[in-house]
Motif scaffolding. Structure first.
Motif, PDB file in Angstrom:
ATOM      1  N   LEU A 106       0.826  -1.212   0.000  1.00  0.00           N
ATOM      2  CA  LEU A 106       0.000   0.000   0.000  1.00  0.00           C
ATOM      3  C   LEU A 106       0.860   1.262   0.000  1.00  0.00           C
ATOM      4  O   LEU A 106       0.529   2.252  -0.665  1.00  0.00           O
ATOM      5  CB  LEU A 106      -0.940  -0.001   1.204  1.00  0.00           C
ATOM      6  N   ASN A 107       1.956   1.220   0.735  1.00  0.00           N
ATOM      7  CA  ASN A 107       2.881   2.353   0.755  1.00  0.00           C
ATOM      8  C   ASN A 107       3.472   2.592  -0.633  1.00  0.00           C
ATOM      9  O   ASN A 107       3.538   3.724  -1.105  1.00  0.00           O
ATOM     10  CB  ASN A 107       3.979   2.098   1.785  1.00  0.00           C
ATOM     11  N   ALA A 108       3.890   1.536  -1.301  1.00  0.00           N
ATOM     12  CA  ALA A 108       4.452   1.662  -2.644  1.00  0.00           C
ATOM     13  C   ALA A 108       3.407   2.175  -3.632  1.00  0.00           C
ATOM     14  O   ALA A 108       3.702   3.046  -4.466  1.00  0.00           O
ATOM     15  CB  ALA A 108       5.010   0.318  -3.109  1.00  0.00           C
ATOM     16  N   VAL A 109       2.181   1.677  -3.540  1.00  0.00           N
ATOM     17  CA  VAL A 109       1.111   2.123  -4.434  1.00  0.00           C
ATOM     18  C   VAL A 109       0.816   3.604  -4.208  1.00  0.00           C
ATOM     19  O   VAL A 109       0.614   4.365  -5.163  1.00  0.00           O
ATOM     20  CB  VAL A 109      -0.153   1.255  -4.245  1.00  0.00           C
ATOM     21  N   THR A 110       0.813   4.029  -2.954  1.00  0.00           N
ATOM     22  CA  THR A 110       0.577   5.443  -2.642  1.00  0.00           C
ATOM     23  C   THR A 110       1.669   6.321  -3.237  1.00  0.00           C
ATOM     24  O   THR A 110       1.387   7.385  -3.799  1.00  0.00           O
ATOM     25  CB  THR A 110       0.503   5.640  -1.117  1.00  0.00           C
ATOM     26  N   ILE A 111       2.911   5.887  -3.138  1.00  0.00           N
ATOM     27  CA  ILE A 111       4.025   6.663  -3.688  1.00  0.00           C
ATOM     28  C   ILE A 111       3.935   6.723  -5.206  1.00  0.00           C
ATOM     29  O   ILE A 111       4.159   7.776  -5.816  1.00  0.00           O
ATOM     30  CB  ILE A 111       5.370   6.082  -3.208  1.00  0.00           C
ATOM     31  N   VAL A 112       3.582   5.608  -5.838  1.00  0.00           N
ATOM     32  CA  VAL A 112       3.420   5.608  -7.298  1.00  0.00           C
ATOM     33  C   VAL A 112       2.274   6.533  -7.701  1.00  0.00           C
ATOM     34  O   VAL A 112       2.359   7.251  -8.710  1.00  0.00           O
ATOM     35  CB  VAL A 112       3.203   4.173  -7.832  1.00  0.00           C
ATOM     36  N   LEU A 113       1.206   6.554  -6.911  1.00  0.00           N
ATOM     37  CA  LEU A 113       0.090   7.465  -7.184  1.00  0.00           C
ATOM     38  C   LEU A 113       0.539   8.923  -7.102  1.00  0.00           C
ATOM     39  O   LEU A 113       0.199   9.730  -7.973  1.00  0.00           O
ATOM     40  CB  LEU A 113      -1.057   7.208  -6.199  1.00  0.00           C
ATOM     41  N   ILE A 114       1.312   9.256  -6.095  1.00  0.00           N
ATOM     42  CA  ILE A 114       1.839  10.622  -5.975  1.00  0.00           C
ATOM     43  C   ILE A 114       2.719  10.956  -7.170  1.00  0.00           C
ATOM     44  O   ILE A 114       2.647  12.057  -7.732  1.00  0.00           O
ATOM     45  CB  ILE A 114       2.609  10.792  -4.652  1.00  0.00           C
ATOM     46  N   MET A 115       3.554   9.998  -7.579  1.00  0.00           N
ATOM     47  CA  MET A 115       4.416  10.224  -8.742  1.00  0.00           C
ATOM     48  C   MET A 115       3.587  10.432 -10.003  1.00  0.00           C
ATOM     49  O   MET A 115       3.873  11.329 -10.804  1.00  0.00           O
ATOM     50  CB  MET A 115       5.377   9.041  -8.924  1.00  0.00           C
ATOM     51  N   ARG A 117       9.994  17.204 -10.973  1.00  0.00           N
ATOM     52  CA  ARG A 117      10.903  17.238  -9.830  1.00  0.00           C
ATOM     53  C   ARG A 117      10.338  16.420  -8.660  1.00  0.00           C
ATOM     54  O   ARG A 117      11.047  15.620  -8.054  1.00  0.00           O
ATOM     55  CB  ARG A 117      11.148  18.682  -9.411  1.00  0.00           C
ATOM     56  N   THR A 118       9.062  16.623  -8.356  1.00  0.00           N
ATOM     57  CA  THR A 118       8.439  15.879  -7.255  1.00  0.00           C
ATOM     58  C   THR A 118       8.413  14.385  -7.557  1.00  0.00           C
ATOM     59  O   THR A 118       8.661  13.562  -6.666  1.00  0.00           O
ATOM     60  CB  THR A 118       7.009  16.394  -6.997  1.00  0.00           C
ATOM     61  N   ALA A 119       8.133  14.027  -8.793  1.00  0.00           N
ATOM     62  CA  ALA A 119       8.116  12.614  -9.171  1.00  0.00           C
ATOM     63  C   ALA A 119       9.502  11.988  -8.981  1.00  0.00           C
ATOM     64  O   ALA A 119       9.613  10.859  -8.493  1.00  0.00           O
ATOM     65  CB  ALA A 119       7.648  12.452 -10.610  1.00  0.00           C
ATOM     66  N   LEU A 120      10.534  12.707  -9.335  1.00  0.00           N
ATOM     67  CA  LEU A 120      11.892  12.180  -9.168  1.00  0.00           C
ATOM     68  C   LEU A 120      12.293  12.098  -7.698  1.00  0.00           C
ATOM     69  O   LEU A 120      13.014  11.173  -7.301  1.00  0.00           O
ATOM     70  CB  LEU A 120      12.887  13.046  -9.938  1.00  0.00           C
ATOM     71  N   ILE A 121      11.831  13.049  -6.895  1.00  0.00           N
ATOM     72  CA  ILE A 121      12.149  13.039  -5.465  1.00  0.00           C
ATOM     73  C   ILE A 121      11.550  11.809  -4.785  1.00  0.00           C
ATOM     74  O   ILE A 121      12.109  11.289  -3.818  1.00  0.00           O
ATOM     75  CB  ILE A 121      11.655  14.347  -4.799  1.00  0.00           C
ATOM     76  N   GLU A 122      10.441  11.310  -5.294  1.00  0.00           N
ATOM     77  CA  GLU A 122       9.748  10.169  -4.685  1.00  0.00           C
ATOM     78  C   GLU A 122      10.431   8.826  -4.959  1.00  0.00           C
ATOM     79  O   GLU A 122      10.113   7.844  -4.295  1.00  0.00           O
ATOM     80  CB  GLU A 122       8.301  10.107  -5.172  1.00  0.00           C
ATOM     81  N   ILE A 123      11.354   8.763  -5.894  1.00  0.00           N
ATOM     82  CA  ILE A 123      11.991   7.482  -6.256  1.00  0.00           C
ATOM     83  C   ILE A 123      12.683   6.815  -5.067  1.00  0.00           C
ATOM     84  O   ILE A 123      12.483   5.611  -4.836  1.00  0.00           O
ATOM     85  CB  ILE A 123      12.944   7.657  -7.458  1.00  0.00           C
ATOM     86  N   PRO A 124      13.501   7.522  -4.267  1.00  0.00           N
ATOM     87  CA  PRO A 124      14.104   6.834  -3.105  1.00  0.00           C
ATOM     88  C   PRO A 124      13.067   6.338  -2.107  1.00  0.00           C
ATOM     89  O   PRO A 124      13.244   5.292  -1.485  1.00  0.00           O
ATOM     90  CB  PRO A 124      14.993   7.896  -2.470  1.00  0.00           C
ATOM     91  N   PHE A 125      11.965   7.076  -1.965  1.00  0.00           N
ATOM     92  CA  PHE A 125      10.919   6.654  -1.044  1.00  0.00           C
ATOM     93  C   PHE A 125      10.174   5.438  -1.580  1.00  0.00           C
ATOM     94  O   PHE A 125       9.660   4.636  -0.803  1.00  0.00           O
ATOM     95  CB  PHE A 125       9.951   7.809  -0.763  1.00  0.00           C
ATOM     96  N   LEU A 126      10.130   5.275  -2.888  1.00  0.00           N
ATOM     97  CA  LEU A 126       9.533   4.087  -3.486  1.00  0.00           C
ATOM     98  C   LEU A 126      10.414   2.861  -3.252  1.00  0.00           C
ATOM     99  O   LEU A 126       9.914   1.743  -3.096  1.00  0.00           O
ATOM    100  CB  LEU A 126       9.304   4.302  -4.985  1.00  0.00           C
TER     101      LEU A 126
END
Length: 114
Positions: free
Chosen positions: A71-80, A90-99
């Motif tokens: 669910l955490n990964a899906v949420t991060i992909v949704l934000i991206m 920029r925001t999409a790229l920032i989320e990659i380490p969190f994914l």
């Protein structure tokens, strides 16, 4: 490996709980602007907050560890995806380490299993 898994677990749970708590705080101008650009209505924030807090708590139980990471990964992909749709690369790229964090946690498995 177990120490790395524990550190990632605590970090991931802390981030989920912090983001969940922040969803209930009054939005600052920058945060409100970012949410509006993603198409998220301010009235939906408490629901995202509850969801995030539940995901953070679910990490500590072996029965829900995998589901919480998914669910955490899906949420991060949704934000991206929402960021890319809004033209905010920029925001999409920032989320990659969190994914990568929930993916690594899934790979390392639940650290407190005896």
């Amino acid at each position: 490996m177990k120490i790395v898994s524990i550190v990632l677990l605590v970090t991931s749970a802390f981030l989920s709980l912090k983001h969940g708590w922040d969803a209930f705080q009054p939005a600052q101008a920058a945060q409100a602007k970012m949410m509006a650009s993603l198409g998220i209505h301010p009235q939906a924030m408490p629901y995202f907050g509850v969801f995030s807090i539940l995901m953070g708590l679910m990490l500590f139980f072996p029965q829900t560890f995998f589901l919480s990471n998914v669910l955490n990964a899906v949420t991060i992909v949704l934000i991206m995806a929402l960021s890319l749709r809004a033209g905010d690369n920029r925001t999409a790229l920032i989320e990659i380490p969190f994914l990568s964090m929930p993916m690594i946690l899934i790979w390392l498995k639940y650290p407190f299993k005896f």
